[in-house]
Design an enzyme around this catalytic site. Structure first.
Site, PDB file in Angstrom:
ATOM      1  N   ASN A   1      -1.193  -0.508   2.988  1.00 39.21           N
ATOM      2  CA  ASN A   1      -1.732   0.897   2.412  1.00 39.21           C
ATOM      3  C   ASN A   1      -1.406   0.923   0.621  1.00 39.21           C
ATOM      4  O   ASN A   1      -2.357   1.187  -0.101  1.00 39.21           O
ATOM      5  CB  ASN A   1      -0.691   2.234   2.802  1.00 39.21           C
ATOM      6  CG  ASN A   1       0.681   1.909   2.798  1.00 39.21           C
ATOM      7  OD1 ASN A   1       1.297   0.921   2.559  1.00 39.21           O
ATOM      8  ND2 ASN A   1       1.440   3.194   3.119  1.00 39.21           N
TER       9      ASN A   1
ATOM     10  N   GLU B   1      11.812   0.416   4.552  1.00 34.84           N
ATOM     11  CA  GLU B   1      11.041   1.433   4.324  1.00 34.84           C
ATOM     12  C   GLU B   1       9.857   1.805   5.135  1.00 34.84           C
ATOM     13  O   GLU B   1       8.908   1.028   5.295  1.00 34.84           O
ATOM     14  CB  GLU B   1      10.540   1.289   2.829  1.00 34.84           C
ATOM     15  CG  GLU B   1      10.362   2.560   2.168  1.00 34.84           C
ATOM     16  CD  GLU B   1       9.094   3.020   2.311  1.00 34.84           C
ATOM     17  OE1 GLU B   1       8.946   4.080   3.406  1.00 34.84           O
ATOM     18  OE2 GLU B   1       8.219   2.889   1.565  1.00 34.84           O
TER      19      GLU B   1
ATOM     20  N   CYS C   1       3.286   6.428   3.284  1.00 36.85           N
ATOM     21  CA  CYS C   1       4.555   6.648   4.077  1.00 36.85           C
ATOM     22  C   CYS C   1       5.142   8.208   3.902  1.00 36.85           C
ATOM     23  O   CYS C   1       5.654   8.693   4.596  1.00 36.85           O
ATOM     24  CB  CYS C   1       5.572   5.625   3.824  1.00 36.85           C
ATOM     25  SG  CYS C   1       5.794   5.270   1.958  1.00 36.85           S
TER      26      CYS C   1
ATOM     27  N   GLU D   1      14.228   1.190  -2.663  1.00 34.09           N
ATOM     28  CA  GLU D   1      13.752   0.204  -3.681  1.00 34.09           C
ATOM     29  C   GLU D   1      13.752   1.004  -4.795  1.00 34.09           C
ATOM     30  O   GLU D   1      13.930   2.131  -4.890  1.00 34.09           O
ATOM     31  CB  GLU D   1      12.343  -0.240  -3.184  1.00 34.09           C
ATOM     32  CG  GLU D   1      12.254  -0.664  -1.939  1.00 34.09           C
ATOM     33  CD  GLU D   1      12.651  -2.169  -1.715  1.00 34.09           C
ATOM     34  OE1 GLU D   1      13.028  -2.871  -2.830  1.00 34.09           O
ATOM     35  OE2 GLU D   1      12.663  -2.899  -0.848  1.00 34.09           O
TER      36      GLU D   1
HETATM   37  P1  NDP Z   1       3.052  -2.950  10.561  1.00 36.69           P
HETATM   38  O1  NDP Z   1       4.639  -2.478  10.612  1.00 36.69           O
HETATM   39  O2  NDP Z   1       2.658  -3.388  11.943  1.00 36.69           O
HETATM   40  O3  NDP Z   1       2.991  -3.884   9.468  1.00 36.69           O
HETATM   41  C1  NDP Z   1       3.592  -4.080   8.051  1.00 36.69           C
HETATM   42  C2  NDP Z   1       3.858  -5.436   7.701  1.00 36.69           C
HETATM   43  O4  NDP Z   1       4.506  -6.204   8.875  1.00 36.69           O
HETATM   44  C3  NDP Z   1       2.565  -6.490   7.634  1.00 36.69           C
HETATM   45  O5  NDP Z   1       2.509  -7.259   6.955  1.00 36.69           O
HETATM   46  C4  NDP Z   1       2.479  -7.028   9.119  1.00 36.69           C
HETATM   47  O6  NDP Z   1       1.974  -8.290   9.210  1.00 36.69           O
HETATM   48  C5  NDP Z   1       3.881  -7.230   9.529  1.00 36.69           C
HETATM   49  N1  NDP Z   1       4.362  -7.387  10.955  1.00 36.69           N
HETATM   50  C6  NDP Z   1       3.661  -7.044  11.924  1.00 36.69           C
HETATM   51  N2  NDP Z   1       4.316  -7.338  13.031  1.00 36.69           N
HETATM   52  C7  NDP Z   1       5.580  -7.917  12.435  1.00 36.69           C
HETATM   53  C8  NDP Z   1       6.599  -8.719  13.243  1.00 36.69           C
HETATM   54  N3  NDP Z   1       6.697  -8.695  14.506  1.00 36.69           N
HETATM   55  N4  NDP Z   1       7.541  -9.275  12.329  1.00 36.69           N
HETATM   56  C9  NDP Z   1       7.526  -9.204  11.038  1.00 36.69           C
HETATM   57  N5  NDP Z   1       6.426  -8.812  10.486  1.00 36.69           N
HETATM   58  C10 NDP Z   1       5.532  -7.918  11.099  1.00 36.69           C
HETATM   59  O7  NDP Z   1       1.960  -1.700  10.118  1.00 36.69           O
HETATM   60  P2  NDP Z   1       0.530  -1.595  10.342  1.00 36.69           P
HETATM   61  O8  NDP Z   1      -0.073  -2.174   9.326  1.00 36.69           O
HETATM   62  O9  NDP Z   1       0.213  -2.068  11.613  1.00 36.69           O
HETATM   63  O10 NDP Z   1       0.400  -0.067  10.403  1.00 36.69           O
HETATM   64  C11 NDP Z   1       0.687   0.718  11.628  1.00 36.69           C
HETATM   65  C12 NDP Z   1       1.482   1.810  11.369  1.00 36.69           C
HETATM   66  O11 NDP Z   1       2.537   1.807  10.520  1.00 36.69           O
HETATM   67  C13 NDP Z   1       0.503   2.741  10.471  1.00 36.69           C
HETATM   68  O12 NDP Z   1      -0.427   3.427  11.089  1.00 36.69           O
HETATM   69  C14 NDP Z   1       1.612   3.583   9.897  1.00 36.69           C
HETATM   70  O13 NDP Z   1       1.902   4.725  10.727  1.00 36.69           O
HETATM   71  C15 NDP Z   1       2.677   2.715   9.650  1.00 36.69           C
HETATM   72  N6  NDP Z   1       2.605   2.154   8.225  1.00 36.69           N
HETATM   73  C16 NDP Z   1       3.840   2.546   7.314  1.00 36.69           C
HETATM   74  C17 NDP Z   1       3.786   2.085   6.089  1.00 36.69           C
HETATM   75  C18 NDP Z   1       4.756   2.756   5.142  1.00 36.69           C
HETATM   76  O14 NDP Z   1       4.619   2.748   4.154  1.00 36.69           O
HETATM   77  N7  NDP Z   1       5.786   3.121   5.458  1.00 36.69           N
HETATM   78  C19 NDP Z   1       2.850   1.355   5.810  1.00 36.69           C
HETATM   79  C20 NDP Z   1       1.838   0.795   6.583  1.00 36.69           C
HETATM   80  C21 NDP Z   1       1.803   1.099   7.944  1.00 36.69           C
HETATM   81  P3  NDP Z   1       0.288  -8.109   9.952  1.00 36.69           P
HETATM   82  O15 NDP Z   1      -0.661  -7.357   8.861  1.00 36.69           O
HETATM   83  O16 NDP Z   1      -0.197  -9.422  10.038  1.00 36.69           O
HETATM   84  O17 NDP Z   1       0.175  -7.157  11.103  1.00 36.69           O
END
Ligand code: NDP
Length: 492
Positions: A156, A254, A288, A466
């Site tokens: 994001n 976070e 977030c 952070e």
């Molecule tokens: P994820 O938590 O799936 O992804 C965030 C990061 O973690 C990405 O780099 C992802 O890689 C990585 N990741 C995914 N699975 C694993 C794992 N098992 N072990 C280690 N790293 C991993 O978020 P999404 O992007 O799929 O978004 C899904 C939902 O999460 C959103 O709809 C939202 O609700 C929430 N979200 C919250 C955020 C925040 O700022 N707090 C930011 C983004 C999402 P990859 O991209 O390869 O999957």
């Protein structure tokens, strides 16, 4: 460096761009059209191990971790200058890859530059303390880097959220391995290339795109990983916390939010309406800390809803690079689908759609992932649309008659990242701010943060923080040294 002209990218390990061990790649698309934008090598577990090995060697041998904080400060300052010089190209790249408006991307880049400048100023101020103890002894503490730190970033705010933990880890003398989100790795790779030009030794900043469940988990599980900083979903955060617990390493998490914005009857409703719009429609709601639950006093509910509706309907939607656009597409078709599903859940549970609730109309936007800014009323607080993070431009509204009720509704969530309140009364502002279960509170202000202000959540929104002046400590370990000075020698 070229931020936008290249269309093929490798993994950045040891200062070199290399293909992944399995030769796999991913085609990235522009979310405003879903047409191809770039091809990126996708690493696997072997690449994760390779990156950790290279980082550990750089940590031990490059001298980066040595005592010379001033050297690290200079390199980080230089990196800030290089990012600033390239900020326009990087912002355009961020917009094309992630979808946010160019104005928003420029804001992110400004934050990244300021983060490196601010953190550079801390790099030569990492110090221990002397502690008085009994007897003829000297006791002091040392602050040492951890070793290799792993950073897993979401899509994001691809560059901003990655760099707010990477910068302090570098300042403390660690070697870093960053895994950007698979959808949005381009600006992190571009910044990795700039790091070399800034004088960071090869291997001190490595960027490894790849599937989270493979590369992300392999990085955290690697015995050389000394800490992990993660921003993303709660589900993945829990998995990472479990691996970190098994390995007994620190994890800064976070995670999500379902943040409230409380409006008292004495608030400036025009300013509040704009702030509410910014807080939930900004970044197309993919924040977030999106303030996605409006809790408004019954006496001003109708007037405020009219104004928020007007803000929503006046939002200019379109491709992020277009002039004057205020809201871009959501990051992917799949994610836009999830957001609209939540609107259907709200409807099925009895909610009313005041405005929005559908894809944005018009042929020009048809191929992209555009969703209208949406305002809902009458959604029961038990609905999944109210309890879960939607991560899109969707606001649910509730009303209250006394402040206790407002606080109860605001705190009625498993999350605790952020809360906003709007009032002209100082007493109300401070007393309510204290009682809100949130790591960050703003008064008469939309969600706003600076590199020098701590960012972190309570409850299921995460662990640790952070940003802020103490953030570098996250990436150091403290060692206590006790010296017995012996009995003072007698003269003669
Ligand atoms: P994820 O938590 O799936 O992804 C965030 C990061 O973690 C990405 O780099 C992802 O890689 C990585 N990741 C995914 N699975 C694993 C794992 N098992 N072990 C280690 N790293 C991993 O978020 P999404 O992007 O799929 O978004 C899904 C939902 O999460 C959103 O709809 C939202 O609700 C929430 N979200 C919250 C955020 C925040 O700022 N707090 C930011 C983004 C999402 P990859 O991209 O390869 O999957």
């Amino acid at each position: 460096m070229s931020a936008s002209s290249e269309t093929r990218h490798g993994l950045l390990i040891g200062g070199e761009e290399i293909p992944g061990a399995r030769g796999e790649s991913r085609t990235l698309v522009d979310p405003s059209t879903n047409s191809p934008l770039a091809t990126v090598a996708m690493g696997g577990p072997d690449d994760a191990r390779h990156a950790m090995e290279v980082a550990e060697k750089a940590f031990r041998e490059s001298g980066w971790a040595g005592d010379d904080g001033a050297r690290r400060a200079k390199a980080l300052q230089k990196l800030a200058q290089l990012i600033e010089a390239d900020a326009d190209a990087l912002a355009r790249l961020e917009t094309r890859n992630m979808g946010k408006t160019l104005r928003e991307s420029k804001g992110d880049l400004g934050f990244v530059v300021r983060t490196f400048e601010y953190i550079a100023g801390l790099a030569d101020k990492i110090q221990g303390e002397t502690i008085p103890v009994v007897g003829s002894r000297l006791d002091y503490t040392l602050r040492e880097p951890l070793g290799v730190t792993v950073h897993i970033a979401p899509w994001n705010y691809p560059l901003l959220l990655a760099m707010r933990s990477v910068a302090p880890a570098l300042a403390a003398g660690n070697a870093v391995v960053l895994k950007p989100a698979s959808l949005t790795p381009l600006t992190a790779l571009a910044l990795g290339r700039l790091a070399k030009a800034a004088g960071l030794p090869p291997g001190i900043l490595n960027v490894v795109p790849g599937n989270g469940s493979e590369v992300g988990e392999a990085l955290v599980a690697d015995p050389r990983c000394a800490s992990v900083s993660f921003t993303g979903s709660g589900e993945v955060g829990e998995r990472i916390a479990a691996i970190a617990a098994r390995r007994v390493i620190p994890a800064t998490l976070e995670l999500g939010g379902k943040s409230p914005v409380i409006v008292f009857p004495d608030a400036d409703l025009d300013r509040a309406a704009k702030g509410i719009g910014f807080g939930v429609f900004g970044n197309a709601g993919q924040m977030c800390w999106a303030a996605s639950r409006l809790v408004v006093h019954e006496s001003v509910r109708a007037a405020l809803l009219e104004k928020v509706k007007a803000v929503a309907e006046a939002t200019k939607i379109g491709p992020g690079l277009d002039d004057g656009v205020e809201m871009g597409p959501l990051v992917s078709k799949e994610h836009a689908g999830h957001v609209l599903e939540y609107v259907e859940v709200a409807r099925a549970d009895g909610g009313q759609v005041v405005t929005g609730g559908t894809k944005a109309p018009g042929d020009r936007l048809a191929a992209g992932n555009f969703v209208l800014p949406t305002v809902l009323t009458d959604v029961p607080t038990t609905s999944r649309a109210v309890r879960e993070e939607i991560f899109g431009p969707v606001l649910s509204t509730f009303s209250f008659t006394d402040p206790e009720e407002a606080i109860r509704i605001a705190n009625d969530t498993r999350y605790g990242l952020f809360a906003a309140l709007w009032t002209r009364d100082l007493g109300t502002a401070h007393s309510v701010a204290r009682r809100l279960e949130a790591g960050m509170v703003t008064v008469n202000e939309a969600p706003t943060s600076f590199p020098q202000t701590p960012f972190g959540g309570f409850k299921e929104s995460g662990i640790g923080f952070e940003q802020g002046v103490r953030v570098v400590e996250n990436y150091t370990r403290r060692k206590n040294v006790l010296v017995n000075l012996g009995a003072p020698r007698k003269k003669g």
